[in-house]
Design an enzyme around this catalytic site. Sequence first.
Site, PDB file in Angstrom:
ATOM      1  CB  CYS A   1       5.949   3.199  -5.714  1.00  0.00           C
ATOM      2  SG  CYS A   1       6.517   3.163  -4.195  1.00  0.00           S
TER       3      CYS A   1
ATOM      4  CD1 TRP B   1       4.892   1.695   2.049  1.00  0.00           C
ATOM      5  CD2 TRP B   1       4.148   2.829   3.908  1.00  0.00           C
ATOM      6  NE1 TRP B   1       3.633   1.375   2.351  1.00  0.00           N
ATOM      7  CE2 TRP B   1       3.068   2.081   3.543  1.00  0.00           C
ATOM      8  CE3 TRP B   1       3.809   3.572   4.914  1.00  0.00           C
ATOM      9  CZ2 TRP B   1       1.954   2.027   3.888  1.00  0.00           C
ATOM     10  CZ3 TRP B   1       2.878   3.683   5.508  1.00  0.00           C
ATOM     11  CH2 TRP B   1       1.551   2.869   5.215  1.00  0.00           C
TER      12      TRP B   1
ATOM     13  CG  ASP C   1      -0.211  -0.414   2.499  1.00  0.00           C
ATOM     14  OD1 ASP C   1       0.859  -0.553   2.526  1.00  0.00           O
ATOM     15  OD2 ASP C   1      -1.132  -0.521   3.559  1.00  0.00           O
TER      16      ASP C   1
ATOM     17  NE  ARG D   1       3.454  -4.130   8.262  1.00  0.00           N
ATOM     18  CZ  ARG D   1       2.571  -4.513   8.985  1.00  0.00           C
ATOM     19  NH1 ARG D   1       2.895  -5.288   9.963  1.00  0.00           N
ATOM     20  NH2 ARG D   1       1.385  -4.043   8.667  1.00  0.00           N
TER      21      ARG D   1
ATOM     22  CG  ASP E   1      10.464   2.544  17.147  1.00  0.00           C
ATOM     23  OD1 ASP E   1      10.669   1.445  17.842  1.00  0.00           O
ATOM     24  OD2 ASP E   1      10.065   2.299  15.924  1.00  0.00           O
TER      25      ASP E   1
ATOM     26  CG  ASP F   1      13.928  -4.849   4.228  1.00  0.00           C
ATOM     27  OD1 ASP F   1      13.376  -3.974   4.534  1.00  0.00           O
ATOM     28  OD2 ASP F   1      15.168  -4.682   4.196  1.00  0.00           O
TER      29      ASP F   1
ATOM     30  CG  ASN G   1      -4.670  -6.014  -1.769  1.00  0.00           C
ATOM     31  OD1 ASN G   1      -3.683  -5.339  -1.867  1.00  0.00           O
ATOM     32  ND2 ASN G   1      -4.880  -6.802  -0.641  1.00  0.00           N
TER      33      ASN G   1
ATOM     34  CB  CYS H   1      10.735  -1.732  -2.993  1.00  0.00           C
ATOM     35  SG  CYS H   1       9.271  -2.636  -2.901  1.00  0.00           S
TER      36      CYS H   1
ATOM     37  CG  ASP I   1       1.430 -11.131  13.729  1.00  0.00           C
ATOM     38  OD1 ASP I   1       0.616 -11.662  12.731  1.00  0.00           O
ATOM     39  OD2 ASP I   1       1.328  -9.766  13.543  1.00  0.00           O
TER      40      ASP I   1
HETATM   41  N1  LIG Z   1      -2.063  -9.929  12.848  1.00  0.00           N
HETATM   42  C1  LIG Z   1      -1.866  -8.878  12.235  1.00  0.00           C
HETATM   43  N2  LIG Z   1      -2.901  -8.622  11.273  1.00  0.00           N
HETATM   44  C2  LIG Z   1      -2.612  -7.457  10.772  1.00  0.00           C
HETATM   45  C3  LIG Z   1      -1.598  -6.862  10.610  1.00  0.00           C
HETATM   46  C4  LIG Z   1      -0.451  -7.220  11.489  1.00  0.00           C
HETATM   47  O1  LIG Z   1       0.698  -6.497  11.690  1.00  0.00           O
HETATM   48  N3  LIG Z   1      -0.705  -8.302  12.382  1.00  0.00           N
HETATM   49  N4  LIG Z   1      -1.354  -5.613   9.721  1.00  0.00           N
HETATM   50  C5  LIG Z   1      -2.391  -4.990   9.424  1.00  0.00           C
HETATM   51  C6  LIG Z   1      -2.330  -3.983   8.302  1.00  0.00           C
HETATM   52  S1  LIG Z   1      -1.410  -2.755   8.694  1.00  0.00           S
HETATM   53  C7  LIG Z   1      -2.595  -4.185   7.132  1.00  0.00           C
HETATM   54  S2  LIG Z   1      -2.321  -3.083   5.986  1.00  0.00           S
HETATM   55  C8  LIG Z   1      -3.501  -5.319   6.812  1.00  0.00           C
HETATM   56  C9  LIG Z   1      -3.221  -5.793   5.187  1.00  0.00           C
HETATM   57  O2  LIG Z   1      -4.128  -6.729   4.854  1.00  0.00           O
HETATM   58  P1  LIG Z   1      -4.072  -7.466   3.538  1.00  0.00           P
HETATM   59  O3  LIG Z   1      -3.995  -6.337   2.342  1.00  0.00           O
HETATM   60  O4  LIG Z   1      -5.163  -8.274   3.542  1.00  0.00           O
HETATM   61  O5  LIG Z   1      -2.535  -8.050   3.430  1.00  0.00           O
HETATM   62  P2  LIG Z   1      -1.947  -9.274   2.731  1.00  0.00           P
HETATM   63  O6  LIG Z   1      -1.443  -9.884   3.878  1.00  0.00           O
HETATM   64  O7  LIG Z   1      -1.086  -8.773   1.797  1.00  0.00           O
HETATM   65  O8  LIG Z   1      -3.067 -10.164   1.838  1.00  0.00           O
HETATM   66  C10 LIG Z   1      -3.745  -9.425   0.759  1.00  0.00           C
HETATM   67  C11 LIG Z   1      -4.147 -10.803   0.031  1.00  0.00           C
HETATM   68  O9  LIG Z   1      -4.710 -10.456  -1.404  1.00  0.00           O
HETATM   69  C12 LIG Z   1      -3.964 -10.978  -2.329  1.00  0.00           C
HETATM   70  N5  LIG Z   1      -3.870  -9.952  -3.428  1.00  0.00           N
HETATM   71  C13 LIG Z   1      -3.054  -9.059  -3.552  1.00  0.00           C
HETATM   72  N6  LIG Z   1      -3.146  -8.414  -4.677  1.00  0.00           N
HETATM   73  C14 LIG Z   1      -4.183  -8.844  -5.205  1.00  0.00           C
HETATM   74  C15 LIG Z   1      -4.981  -8.450  -6.333  1.00  0.00           C
HETATM   75  O10 LIG Z   1      -4.772  -7.720  -7.129  1.00  0.00           O
HETATM   76  N7  LIG Z   1      -6.226  -9.169  -6.656  1.00  0.00           N
HETATM   77  C16 LIG Z   1      -6.770 -10.391  -5.696  1.00  0.00           C
HETATM   78  N8  LIG Z   1      -7.687 -11.003  -6.076  1.00  0.00           N
HETATM   79  N9  LIG Z   1      -5.908 -10.627  -4.498  1.00  0.00           N
HETATM   80  C17 LIG Z   1      -4.746  -9.976  -4.410  1.00  0.00           C
HETATM   81  C18 LIG Z   1      -2.604 -11.297  -1.896  1.00  0.00           C
HETATM   82  O11 LIG Z   1      -2.357 -12.563  -2.571  1.00  0.00           O
HETATM   83  C19 LIG Z   1      -2.680 -11.777  -0.356  1.00  0.00           C
HETATM   84  O12 LIG Z   1      -3.036 -13.142  -0.037  1.00  0.00           O
HETATM   85  O13 LIG Z   1      -3.209  -6.368   7.535  1.00  0.00           O
HETATM   86  C20 LIG Z   1      -3.470  -5.738   8.849  1.00  0.00           C
HETATM   87  N10 LIG Z   1      -3.805  -7.151   9.860  1.00  0.00           N
HETATM   88  N1  LIG Z   2       8.725  -4.287   2.854  1.00  0.00           N
HETATM   89  C1  LIG Z   2       7.417  -4.136   3.287  1.00  0.00           C
HETATM   90  N2  LIG Z   2       6.906  -2.441   3.418  1.00  0.00           N
HETATM   91  C2  LIG Z   2       5.850  -2.497   4.189  1.00  0.00           C
HETATM   92  C3  LIG Z   2       5.165  -3.332   4.678  1.00  0.00           C
HETATM   93  C4  LIG Z   2       5.379  -4.797   4.454  1.00  0.00           C
HETATM   94  O1  LIG Z   2       5.025  -5.753   5.102  1.00  0.00           O
HETATM   95  N3  LIG Z   2       6.707  -5.029   3.880  1.00  0.00           N
HETATM   96  N4  LIG Z   2       3.972  -3.043   5.262  1.00  0.00           N
HETATM   97  C5  LIG Z   2       3.313  -1.875   5.076  1.00  0.00           C
HETATM   98  C6  LIG Z   2       2.113  -1.586   5.989  1.00  0.00           C
HETATM   99  S1  LIG Z   2       0.787  -2.166   5.602  1.00  0.00           S
HETATM  100  C7  LIG Z   2       2.444  -0.655   6.977  1.00  0.00           C
HETATM  101  S2  LIG Z   2       0.962  -0.336   7.790  1.00  0.00           S
HETATM  102  C8  LIG Z   2       3.759  -0.139   7.208  1.00  0.00           C
HETATM  103  C9  LIG Z   2       4.037  -0.135   8.667  1.00  0.00           C
HETATM  104  O2  LIG Z   2       4.985   0.345   8.761  1.00  0.00           O
HETATM  105  P1  LIG Z   2       5.477   1.301  10.019  1.00  0.00           P
HETATM  106  O3  LIG Z   2       4.596   2.429  10.226  1.00  0.00           O
HETATM  107  O4  LIG Z   2       6.856   1.616  10.045  1.00  0.00           O
HETATM  108  O5  LIG Z   2       5.019   0.405  11.360  1.00  0.00           O
HETATM  109  P2  LIG Z   2       5.282  -1.015  12.221  1.00  0.00           P
HETATM  110  O6  LIG Z   2       5.970  -1.745  11.017  1.00  0.00           O
HETATM  111  O7  LIG Z   2       4.404  -1.639  12.641  1.00  0.00           O
HETATM  112  O8  LIG Z   2       6.413  -0.673  13.129  1.00  0.00           O
HETATM  113  C10 LIG Z   2       7.302   0.222  12.970  1.00  0.00           C
HETATM  114  C11 LIG Z   2       7.795   0.561  14.469  1.00  0.00           C
HETATM  115  O9  LIG Z   2       6.887   0.612  15.481  1.00  0.00           O
HETATM  116  C12 LIG Z   2       7.566   0.192  16.780  1.00  0.00           C
HETATM  117  N5  LIG Z   2       6.755  -0.029  17.787  1.00  0.00           N
HETATM  118  C13 LIG Z   2       6.239  -1.260  18.239  1.00  0.00           C
HETATM  119  N6  LIG Z   2       5.423  -0.923  19.254  1.00  0.00           N
HETATM  120  C14 LIG Z   2       5.381   0.330  19.480  1.00  0.00           C
HETATM  121  C15 LIG Z   2       4.486   1.277  20.423  1.00  0.00           C
HETATM  122  O10 LIG Z   2       3.801   0.697  21.171  1.00  0.00           O
HETATM  123  N7  LIG Z   2       4.806   2.467  20.154  1.00  0.00           N
HETATM  124  C16 LIG Z   2       5.639   3.206  19.270  1.00  0.00           C
HETATM  125  N8  LIG Z   2       5.570   4.586  19.224  1.00  0.00           N
HETATM  126  N9  LIG Z   2       6.345   2.258  18.384  1.00  0.00           N
HETATM  127  C17 LIG Z   2       6.232   1.024  18.535  1.00  0.00           C
HETATM  128  C18 LIG Z   2       8.532  -0.978  16.247  1.00  0.00           C
HETATM  129  O11 LIG Z   2       9.556  -0.972  17.209  1.00  0.00           O
HETATM  130  C19 LIG Z   2       8.883  -0.787  14.787  1.00  0.00           C
HETATM  131  O12 LIG Z   2      10.310  -0.023  14.849  1.00  0.00           O
HETATM  132  O13 LIG Z   2       4.604  -0.668   6.286  1.00  0.00           O
HETATM  133  C20 LIG Z   2       4.306  -0.711   4.991  1.00  0.00           C
HETATM  134  N10 LIG Z   2       5.559  -1.104   4.337  1.00  0.00           N
HETATM  135  S1  SF4 Z   3       6.986   0.253  -2.044  1.00  0.00           S
HETATM  136 FE1  SF4 Z   3       7.389  -1.296  -3.419  1.00  0.00          FE
HETATM  137  S2  SF4 Z   3       5.626  -3.000  -3.440  1.00  0.00           S
HETATM  138 FE2  SF4 Z   3       5.049  -0.913  -2.291  1.00  0.00          FE
HETATM  139  S3  SF4 Z   3       4.013   0.414  -3.854  1.00  0.00           S
HETATM  140 FE3  SF4 Z   3       6.363   0.877  -3.920  1.00  0.00          FE
HETATM  141  S4  SF4 Z   3       7.219  -0.429  -5.481  1.00  0.00           S
HETATM  142 FE4  SF4 Z   3       5.226  -1.380  -5.033  1.00  0.00          FE
HETATM  143 MO   LIG Z   4      -0.877  -1.591   6.867  1.00  0.00          MO
END
Ligand SMILES: Nc1nc2c(c(=O)[nH]1)N[C@H]1C(S)=C(S)[C@@H](COP(=O)(O)OP(=O)(O)OC[C@H]3O[C@@H](n4cnc5c(=O)[nH]c(N)nc54)[C@H](O)[C@@H]3O)O[C@H]1N2
Ligand SMILES: Nc1nc2c(c(=O)[nH]1)N[C@H]1C(S)=C(S)[C@@H](COP(=O)(O)OP(=O)(O)OC[C@H]3O[C@@H](n4cnc5c(=O)[nH]c(N)nc54)[C@H](O)[C@@H]3O)O[C@H]1N2
Ligand code: SF4
Ligand SMILES: [Mo]
Length: 718
Positions: free
Chosen positions: A21, A176, A18, A594, A197, A596, A112, A45, A687
């Site tokens: 880019c 991101w 999300d 997260r 953090d 990489d 998605n 990325c 988790d």
């Molecule tokens: N336990 C736990 N739960 C969390 C979080 C956590 O840290 N811990 N993080 C939360 C956060 S921040 C977020 S953003 C959400 C993310 O929630 P989701 O967006 O549901 O994250 P993903 O795990 O990537 O699962 C997305 C699924 O959609 C599928 N998909 C991807 N692109 C497409 C597409 O173009 N079409 C179709 N049909 N399918 C597609 C992928 O294969 C994948 O299985 O989860 C949240 N839930």
């Molecule tokens: N490569 C890659 N990039 C991603 C994602 C991925 O799965 N892979 N996920 C994307 C998504 S959906 C999201 S939402 C973002 C999330 O990305 P971020 O906003 O960076 O969030 P988190 O990964 O939840 O946590 C980042 C930091 O929060 C700290 N933290 C943990 N608990 C606490 C607390 O209680 N208070 C405070 N202040 N800090 C705490 C942790 O130590 C960690 O360093 O990243 C996005 N970018």
């Molecule tokens: S950070 Fe990577 S996976 Fe995420 S939107 Fe940008 S190019 Fe795509």
């Molecule tokens: Mo997220």
Amino acid sequence: MYAIQEGETRHTTCVFCDGGCPLLVTKREGEIIIAPANPNAPAICSKAINWKEYCFHPDRITTPLKNIVTRTEPVFEQISWDEALDEIADKLSALVTQYGPETLAVAEMTGNTGMGGITRRFMNHLGTPNYFSPLLLCVGNTAQVHRTVNGWYNTANWNVADLIVYFGQDRSTERWPRELYNLKAARERGAKLIVVDPRTTKTAALADEHLAIRYGTDAALLLAWINVIVEEDLYDHDFVEEQTIGFAELSERVQQYPPERAAEICGIDAEAIRRTARMYAHAQAAIIPWGVVGDMQANSTSVIRAQAILRSICGFMGKSEFALGPSIGAKSNTEIADFGALPQEQRAKQIGMDRYPLMSFAGLACYEEAYRAIGLDIPSDIATCSATAHPQSVFKAMETGEPYPVKAFISVGNNTIMSYADQEQAIRGFAACELVVVYEHWMTPTAQLADYVLPGDAWTERNTLGPGIDIAPAATFNQGFSEPIGECKDWYFVIKGLADRMGMEDAFPWADNYEYFDYVLEDAHVTYAEAYTKPALPKKLAAPGKFLTPSGKIELYSSVLEKLGCDPLPSYIEHAEPDWDQSRYPFVIYAGTRDDASYNTNHHQIPSLRTRLPEPVVFVNPEDAEAYKLATGSWCRVTTSHGSVEMQVLADTAQPQGTLRIPHGWWKPERPQGLNNGLSGAVLYNDGVLFCGDDWNLDPVQGLPNLRGGIHARIEAI
Ligand SMILES: Nc1nc2c(c(=O)[nH]1)N[C@H]1C(S)=C(S)[C@@H](COP(=O)(O)OP(=O)(O)OC[C@H]3O[C@@H](n4cnc5c(=O)[nH]c(N)nc54)[C@H](O)[C@@H]3O)O[C@H]1N2
Ligand SMILES: Nc1nc2c(c(=O)[nH]1)N[C@H]1C(S)=C(S)[C@@H](COP(=O)(O)OP(=O)(O)OC[C@H]3O[C@@H](n4cnc5c(=O)[nH]c(N)nc54)[C@H](O)[C@@H]3O)O[C@H]1N2
Ligand code: SF4
Ligand SMILES: [Mo]
């Protein structure tokens, strides 16, 4: 029709995560080249760079599949789209007749699929209110809570910022990158950075001030900052006077949070709290960019409200922070959803509304008058989470039939069972359903529990008209550049196919997504064919400069929360774990940082990414690792009072002593499928196994789970 031609250039947005880019795609000498749209901020990325490995992966689902055996030991067989849609429509119709339309629940991630609004439209016309999205744990929660303060989701303007306050965000070229470039540019301009953090992340190491806060105590820190700003008279008197209500009540509340008290709660020096509060108040254009940490804490409503309050009392709203409000022009997802079609008595059945009204239809109703005053019939569903059911309660209803049976579930671009707390309960809920449909790319752990798995196209293979949420004041276009593989289809095709078969064809009169896009653009007086070669079509703000709260002002004391029976002011509540035995569970977990090489639960099957991180890894402080005889690379079990996961150990100096860092979203696609085989490792590694969905671990207002930390655990070698 989607395949890019030699010499052609197309614009698109990557949604492998999300991060959004913007990219330009060209074809030269037979090679498709994807590159950042903005060469000055070259955000891309390795997930996007390796798009071919993803899109042409042999494991991708390319035809509709039907489970012909059992939920626990599924055997999937290929069927045609017509067979799949006929059977799903028949079964769903029968369940609706037997139990009422509210027996269908849906979880969807619009990002998605590239399409927002149409799933709600289908549900509203069918008569079910039971929709939810993982966005509730990511922005959606924030959007509902911001709205209680200033009537809309709050956006930061990076271009003018002279101080950035981060709560946990740790950005990199793989996580991101777009925001990393914003941060770099602001730092080069001289902007200061405060990072809150518990870990000394790379971003924290860059900061002018790093507050190494104790897990889950951000609300106490924020309240202490407000305390200092009020006590030392550092707030913007004119702004508070003219634009806000409730300052007196707020001042009284923050008396309870002097820096010394917060220092004890947060484990931060009281002087550092005072110093950073002054830094914020004295800035010319401070921003607190949205971060997900606030969305997944036991005090999340208070964290998000206190951040919004700070922005307001220091006069940054309208300067470096904005609440833009709904926009008009191309149809919003709210308009597309046609909420008016869902009768009041069906809205009243929304699961969880009685306990957690803010994000439900009851919360949305509180804004009706404010919207009517600006000529809009229905308050915006800002981020697909404004009128939603409560996820944990839906899983419970699926399992137990209480408050009524939820027998059908559709999961749309969302790995539902792995994306909330208490994965076991979600699994039990899915297992008890009579119809489960999953629209996916892969045979995910959620798909393995389905009766039907439908193959979705990817962002590289479709044209979309977005965005899927109503935050942005523009319609956005993305162009595909590669043909959909196999029989993969867009989401409109599926929804239209079901609607036609279930007597709802009048609600979906458009033959395909392009006719539908023309309908969306109708009020903007252009056709899709005329508009789509541009990346975006600006819309007009419906009520610029207005705060769409019931009072029309920024509500430091929320009339909406008061009306809904919730605390109208932010607070810090210590959410103590029941019966915690320190000798059995001596560690504290921090979850979610997260990886990489993956995105949430996705990308674990991509070879170039997986080789970089082949196994789930728990970070352990090196002294703890030595004390527990846990060598880097060895395997261990981490156990909470709720469940346990297996991980590989990594001794990491950034990890505070006495804490463990658990990643989100691990399963291994190469492992055997099916519930009896542990859903390809989801039950061993994710988790969601460790975090419970019981009240003590939920935010009291939104009922959303703490998934970030504070749970106690033990670790042992295996
Ligand atoms: N336990 C736990 N739960 C969390 C979080 C956590 O840290 N811990 N993080 C939360 C956060 S921040 C977020 S953003 C959400 C993310 O929630 P989701 O967006 O549901 O994250 P993903 O795990 O990537 O699962 C997305 C699924 O959609 C599928 N998909 C991807 N692109 C497409 C597409 O173009 N079409 C179709 N049909 N399918 C597609 C992928 O294969 C994948 O299985 O989860 C949240 N839930
Ligand atoms: N490569 C890659 N990039 C991603 C994602 C991925 O799965 N892979 N996920 C994307 C998504 S959906 C999201 S939402 C973002 C999330 O990305 P971020 O906003 O960076 O969030 P988190 O990964 O939840 O946590 C980042 C930091 O929060 C700290 N933290 C943990 N608990 C606490 C607390 O209680 N208070 C405070 N202040 N800090 C705490 C942790 O130590 C960690 O360093 O990243 C996005 N970018
Ligand atoms: S950070 Fe990577 S996976 Fe995420 S939107 Fe940008 S190019 Fe795509
Ligand atoms: Mo997220």
